[in-house]
Write a protein that holds these residues in place. Structure first.
Motif, short mmCIF file in Angstrom:
data_model
loop_
_atom_site.label_atom_id
_atom_site.label_comp_id
_atom_site.label_asym_id
_atom_site.label_seq_id
_atom_site.Cartn_x
_atom_site.Cartn_y
_atom_site.Cartn_z
N PHE A 174 0.84 -1.20 0.00
CA PHE A 174 0.00 0.00 0.00
C PHE A 174 0.88 1.25 0.00
O PHE A 174 0.60 2.22 -0.73
CB PHE A 174 -0.91 0.01 1.23
CG PHE A 174 -2.28 -0.57 0.98
CD1 PHE A 174 -3.31 0.23 0.50
CD2 PHE A 174 -2.54 -1.91 1.24
CE1 PHE A 174 -4.57 -0.30 0.28
CE2 PHE A 174 -3.80 -2.45 1.01
CZ PHE A 174 -4.82 -1.64 0.53
N ALA A 175 1.93 1.25 0.81
CA ALA A 175 2.81 2.41 0.88
C ALA A 175 3.50 2.66 -0.46
O ALA A 175 3.62 3.81 -0.91
CB ALA A 175 3.86 2.21 1.98
N SER A 178 0.94 4.00 -2.96
CA SER A 178 0.65 5.40 -2.66
C SER A 178 1.77 6.31 -3.15
O SER A 178 1.52 7.34 -3.78
CB SER A 178 0.44 5.57 -1.15
OG SER A 178 0.18 6.92 -0.83
N ASP A 181 1.68 6.51 -6.89
CA ASP A 181 0.38 6.86 -7.47
C ASP A 181 -0.11 5.74 -8.38
O ASP A 181 -0.54 5.96 -9.52
CB ASP A 181 0.48 8.18 -8.25
CG ASP A 181 -0.89 8.74 -8.60
OD1 ASP A 181 -1.87 8.42 -7.90
OD2 ASP A 181 -0.99 9.48 -9.60
N THR A 183 -2.22 1.81 -8.91
CA THR A 183 -3.26 0.91 -8.44
C THR A 183 -2.60 -0.27 -7.73
O THR A 183 -1.50 -0.71 -8.10
CB THR A 183 -4.08 0.38 -9.63
OG1 THR A 183 -4.76 1.48 -10.23
CG2 THR A 183 -5.10 -0.66 -9.18
N SER A 228 -6.83 0.08 3.51
CA SER A 228 -7.54 1.02 2.64
C SER A 228 -7.93 2.28 3.41
O SER A 228 -7.94 3.38 2.85
CB SER A 228 -8.79 0.36 2.05
OG SER A 228 -8.44 -0.68 1.15
N TYR A 231 -4.77 4.33 3.59
CA TYR A 231 -4.33 4.84 2.28
C TYR A 231 -5.55 5.02 1.37
O TYR A 231 -5.72 4.29 0.39
CB TYR A 231 -3.35 3.86 1.63
CG TYR A 231 -2.05 3.71 2.39
CD1 TYR A 231 -0.98 4.58 2.18
CD2 TYR A 231 -1.88 2.68 3.31
CE1 TYR A 231 0.21 4.44 2.86
CE2 TYR A 231 -0.69 2.53 4.01
CZ TYR A 231 0.35 3.41 3.78
OH TYR A 231 1.54 3.27 4.46
N ASP A 233 -6.10 7.05 -0.84
CA ASP A 233 -5.74 7.46 -2.20
C ASP A 233 -5.43 6.28 -3.11
O ASP A 233 -5.36 6.44 -4.33
CB ASP A 233 -4.51 8.39 -2.16
CG ASP A 233 -3.29 7.70 -1.53
OD1 ASP A 233 -3.47 7.08 -0.45
OD2 ASP A 233 -2.20 7.79 -2.10
N VAL A 234 -5.26 5.10 -2.54
CA VAL A 234 -4.86 3.93 -3.34
C VAL A 234 -6.09 3.18 -3.84
O VAL A 234 -6.91 2.70 -3.05
CB VAL A 234 -3.97 2.98 -2.52
CG1 VAL A 234 -3.64 1.73 -3.33
CG2 VAL A 234 -2.69 3.69 -2.10
#
Length: 298
Positions: A174-175, A178, A181, A183, A228, A231, A233-234
């Motif tokens: 996830f990091a 993020s 930018d 998926t 989720s 993050y 934004d992910v």
């Protein structure tokens, strides 16, 4: 040399694979806004001195001087990729595996290069990478010489199996998604129940399969929920499949910029030998692979 705290460490040896690893590490350091440290090592020729004899300082100085062109080449590569990052270096006497493992205690991640399938040389995938990935205190990323990793703009892929180390790998995935930018594709595979059902003489219907898949998808969603929230934004794509883990991950790595996998340690990494899933991914993945161990710090 700058502090190792919260930095990207990259092992260098002057090879093409090492150069690719430097480029990837520099790009990662830039996206993370953290320093890059170039690390190479040398060993004292045992035949030159009797056992117990301390070599004179000029010998160390000469060996270190021989490493300087490797460092300068790597520095030029790093600054070409990311002109604004902070770059420092270390030239260390000692076993390259142990040097990188020691440095991993404080580093954010360690990056190493691979010449591709079965390729082994010096500081790249082989005994060094196997040892570092097996014992590092932070995640280890192995890049491939035969792909242009910096041109990849696809997703980050992570394998999710519900274990504690898988959760740690998911957090890293996830990091990375993020920071890039990108998926995130979360892949969950499970033991094919068809084999178990056949052994028990039970024929599963299409409805049985649909219910199984729905259950597994719900389980996967539960495992991702907390991440989720952290993050938002992910964008996350959830994949549930009865395929083998390695094949499922490699298939989705075709257009990916990174695959993240957790290593369980038990029966996985043993001494210098990588676990079957991680080893197979390092050999077959068309993109860089991040190996996260239970001991990996955040």
């Amino acid at each position: 040399m700058a502090s190792l705290e919260n930095s990207v460490i990259v092992g260098i040896d002057g090879s093409a694979a090492s150069t690719g690893a430097v480029a990837y590490a520099a790009h990662t350091a830039a996206t993370r806004r953290i320093p890059l440290v170039l690390v190479t090592s040398y060993t004292m020729p045992a035949a030159m001195f009797a056992e117990g004899m301390v070599p004179p300082q000029p010998v160390y100085d000469e060996l270190e001087k021989e490493c300087q062109p490797i460092v300068e080449q790597a520095r030029a590569t790093a600054l070409k990729v990311a002109p604004d990052i902070e770059v420092s270096h270390a030239i260390v006497e000692g076993n390259p595996s142990q040097v990188l493992i020691d440095y991993s205690r404080k580093a954010k991640m360690v990056v190493l290069g691979s010449r591709g399938l079965g390729g082994i040389k010096g500081m790249v995938l082989g005994s060094v990478s196997a040892s570092v990935a097996s014992h590092a205190y932070c995640p280890v990323v192995v890049t491939r010489e035969d792909t242009d990793d910096l041109d990849r703009t696809g997703p980050v892929v992570v394998g999710v199996d519900g274990s504690e180390v898988s959760a740690k790998a998911t957090s890293w995935a996830f990091a990375e998604a993020s920071a890039r930018d990108a998926t995130l594709i979360a892949v969950h595979t499970w033991m094919d129940p068809q084999v178990q059902a056949a052994a028990a003489g039970i024929a599963l219907t299409d409805e049985d399969w649909r219910q199984l898949e729905e259950q597994q998808l719900e389980t996967l969603s539960e495992r991702l929920a907390g991440f989720s929230d952290r993050y938002p934004d992910v964008r996350v794509e959830r994949v549930v499949t009865r395929d083998r883990a390695v094949r499922a991950l490699v298939e989705r790595a075709e257009d990916a910029q990174l695959v993240v996998v957790g290593s369980h340690g038990r029966g996985g990494f043993t001494g210098m030998v990588l676990g079957s899933t991680s080893r197979a991914l390092l050999q077959a993945s068309p993109c860089p692979v991040m190996v996260v161990r239970p001991e990996s710090h955040s």
